[in-house]
Design an enzyme around this catalytic site. Structure first.
Site, short mmCIF file in Angstrom:
data_model
loop_
_atom_site.label_atom_id
_atom_site.label_comp_id
_atom_site.label_asym_id
_atom_site.label_seq_id
_atom_site.Cartn_x
_atom_site.Cartn_y
_atom_site.Cartn_z
N LYS A 93 0.81 -1.22 0.00
CA LYS A 93 0.00 0.00 0.00
C LYS A 93 0.84 1.27 0.00
CE LYS A 93 -4.28 -1.82 1.64
NZ LYS A 93 -5.42 -1.70 2.54
N HIS A 142 -15.62 -3.74 7.37
CA HIS A 142 -14.79 -3.30 6.24
C HIS A 142 -14.91 -4.23 5.04
CE1 HIS A 142 -13.06 -0.39 8.94
NE2 HIS A 142 -12.81 -1.36 9.79
N ARG A 169 -7.16 -8.23 -9.64
CA ARG A 169 -7.86 -9.49 -9.89
C ARG A 169 -9.28 -9.19 -10.35
NH1 ARG A 169 -11.02 -8.57 -5.33
NH2 ARG A 169 -9.82 -7.95 -3.52
#
Lengths: 500, 163
Positions: free
Chosen positions: A116, A235, A292
């Protein structure tokens, strides 16, 4: 040309990929763990190969066993689906070294976007808006609070390798910062083996809006519009729709351009998703890139008419994109609900067991991607998602009515499910008005209440009394039940039946 | 046939049903109101009922004594109320069951052990969360029905206690 594809996954996504492969005349190969010996995906493919073992680590995450199965059956390509090994760069590398086509982006892209911190730097350099962030390792301990103040509270502590909410903490006050970092680091170390942390500005009540992108080997990149995924629990998305009511044509165009820039800057190949946080003032920020096929891809297929798996196969075997930005359109409105074996009233506690009754909804505009059937055993070993129910209609009100109808027809008994809860959200006035953000469930707790409008505890108690031939005082009834018409499924004998 | 009374618990509510007639056809009193009913079809886990003139489709299953019912688009969980449901704790033996599906991590007692209220009996793990099954009152361990590593379903009997 790809002739035989092994799908290194299970459940609804494996089934869905097989469907397109069959339409393309490509041979299909399933792999299965021991608990999945009779699973729907196992019996759907032309061939099925056992991955000896039970847990995900022993089976669907086991690169060696999967490559052995691929060699045994002579597959020339592997589709990883989502989850499991789909974003594992080592797996993509191993496929390539074994002479197999990995149906997905290059291993290098997976690696760069999986980090990230690295992906944020790349996007910043490409001019894609990102949230102000700070890598903790770059800061001396005594400077941390000062630098955090510069970002501003509230802020998020996030793990560099994070995902699914793990290794993430919301910090509202400087005094809580040190403790939050410590605890998030422990969690991230355990979950990802990577304790690197960064701080990021927290946007209050944001929307989660993502763009489907696609790239080919020639360097073409196209986007297939957005998906609004703001309804989340823990989440994780549970309801997605497209188009998003929050986007004006101008904002959509700006976000789409940012998504295409993000994909182009890394030379993206195959299907991917660029996730953005959208603030209430219309500002948006790159969140992460999913390298993906996404769980919620069906709604994009419903509004664009394109089969994303077919496009993945085409691109993987070196063909150019068939998606022409000049002719791509969003037609109508699509919504998806994720059907989970979990109890929303018990903090979404997952359940397992046998599916005793399974009656899926049907009819106009209804698409069901399902990994179960009547009699399936749902085990504790894998994700408790059972199916994805998607609907399409010409506009949002019609799509909402259709989703409400489809959820009302969906019967799953034998284990807990979230069907009624999803309907409570769909029919909530704030949801109908499109007033949603990632905090929707905590700001509208009434969706957790039982006894929805139209239900009848009295009628239910009557039916239960007739079914259980034993009275409430503990004395069994003298009379044995004598069914009027004993059939396994009376509906097929009753003819057309309509809901009153 | 004489009237039979059933009491059901649905979440926080309790519903009393008094039936007259056969299990297929008759009248029912619920609270202050009376209804006519008729079972039009009945399969292993499904059926069709007419209440007054309204037709309602249903599907059902049972786990232990709880009835899980889908009726005309709505889900219901019904527990039989009354003496049988309420007297479990005063019976001489008590079955301790798994509160969720999962794996037994540790059995903290042995057969014949005296236990006191709140003493940990079994530690379970489900979806990476651990939970502790505790003795609801003082007693002794009559039987242990599980061992570490066992994969158990919700409601499986793990330990039997006696007063």
């Amino acid at each position: 040309m790809i002739r035989k594809v092994l799908v290194a996954n299970r459940g609804e996504i494996a089934v869905r990929i097989f469907q397109t492969l069959k339409e393309m005349g490509i041979a299909t190969v399933a792999v299965y763990s021991d608990p999945d010996a009779d699973a729907v995906h196992t019996i759907t493919a032309d061939e099925a190969h056992r991955l000896e073992g039970t847990t995900a680590a022993e089976t669907y995450l086991n690169i060696k066993k999967i490559l052995q199965a691929a060699a045994r059956c002579g597959a020339d390509a592997i589709h990883p689906g989502y989850g499991f090994l789909s974003e594992n760069a080592s797996f993509a590398d191993a496929c390539e070294q074994g002479g197999l086509i990995f149906i997905g982006p290059k291993a290098e892209t997976i690696r760069r976007m999986g980090d990230k911190i690295e992906s944020k730097r790349i996007m910043q350099a490409a001019g894609v808006p990102t949230l102000p962030a700070l890598l903790i390792a770059d800061v001396a301990a005594q400077e941390l609070n000062k630098k955090a103040d510069a970002i501003g509270f509230p802020l998020l502590v996030k793990a560099a390798s994070g995902g699914g909410g793990k290794g993430m903490r919301l910090v509202r006050d400087a005094s809580e910062l040190a403790l939050a970092i410590e605890s998030a680091q422990r969690e991230a170390e355990k979950a990802f083996g990577d304790a690197r942390m960064f701080l990021e500005k927290y946007i209050e009540n944001p929307r989660h809006v993502e763009f489907q992108i696609f790239g080919d080997r020639m360097g073409h990149v196209a986007h297939l519009f957005e998906r609004e995924c703001s309804i989340q629990r823990r989440h994780q998305k549970i309801i997605e729709e497209t188009p998003s009511v929050a986007l004006t044509p101008a904002l959509r165009a700006r976000m789409a351009q940012a998504a295409v820039d993000a994909a182009s800057t890394v030379g993206y190949q195959n299907a991917g998703t660029v996730e953005f946080i959208l603030a209430s003032d219309g500002s948006f920020y790159f969140l992460e890139m999913n390298t993906r096929l996404q769980v919620e891809h069906p709604i994009t297929e419903l509004v664009t008419g394109h089969d994303l798996v077919r496009e993945q196969i085409r691109v993987a075997q070196g063909e150019p994109l068939s998606l022409d930005p000049a002719t791509l359109r969003q037609t109508g409105h699509a919504i998806e609900c994720r059907i989970y074996a979990e109890d929303p009233s018990q903090q979404f506690r997952p359940d397992s067991g046998r599916v005793v009754v399974y009656e899926p909804p049907r009819g106009p505009g209804v698409r069901l991607d399902s990994g179960i059937r009547q009699g399936s055993e749902v085990s504790i070993y894998y994700d408790p998602m059972l199916a994805k129910l998607a609907v399409w209609a010409l506009d949002r009100p019609a799509a909402l009515a259709r989703m409400r109808r489809a959820l009302s027809e969906f019967v799953i008994l034998g284990l807990a499910n979230n069907i009624e809860f999803l309907r409570n959200v769909i029919i909530h006035p704030a949801f109908e008005r499109g007033e949603i953000n990632t905090e929707f469930l905590s700001t509208h707790p009434e969706v957790f209440n039982g006894q929805p409008e139209g239900s009848s505890a009295e009628a239910a108690a009557l039916v239960a009394s007739l079914l259980i031939q034993e009275d409430g005082t503990g004395r069994g009834s003298a009379q044995k039940p004598k069914p009027v018409a004993v059939t396994r499924d009376p509906w097929h004998e009753l003819g057309p039946w309509s809901n009153a | 046939m004489s009237a039979r009374t059933f009491v059901w618990t649905l979440g926080p509510n309790s519903v009393t049903v008094t039936l007259s007639g056969t299990p297929e056809q008759g009248t029912v009193r619920i609270g202050e109101r009376n209804y006519r009913f008729r079972i039009l079809a009945r399969g292993t886990n499904s059926g069709l009922i007419e209440i007054n003139d309204r037709r309602l489709r249903f599907y059902w299953t049972q786990r232990q004594r709880t009835v899980y019912l889908w009726l005309n688009g709505f889900y219901y969980e019904l527990m039989p109320a009354g003496p049988r449901g309420a007297t479990v704790s005063s019976e001489p033996t008590q079955q301790m069951t798994a509160p969720m599906p999962g794996t037994v991590v540790r059995v903290a007692v042995a057969k014949g052990d005296r236990v006191v209220m709140n003493q940990p009996l079994v530690i379970m793990e489900s979806m990476k969360m651990e939970s502790v099954l505790r003795a609801p009152k003082d007693g002794s361990v009559a039987e242990i029905k599980c061992k570490p590593g066992d994969v158990v379903e919700m409601g499986s009997v793990l330990v039997i206690l006696e007063a």
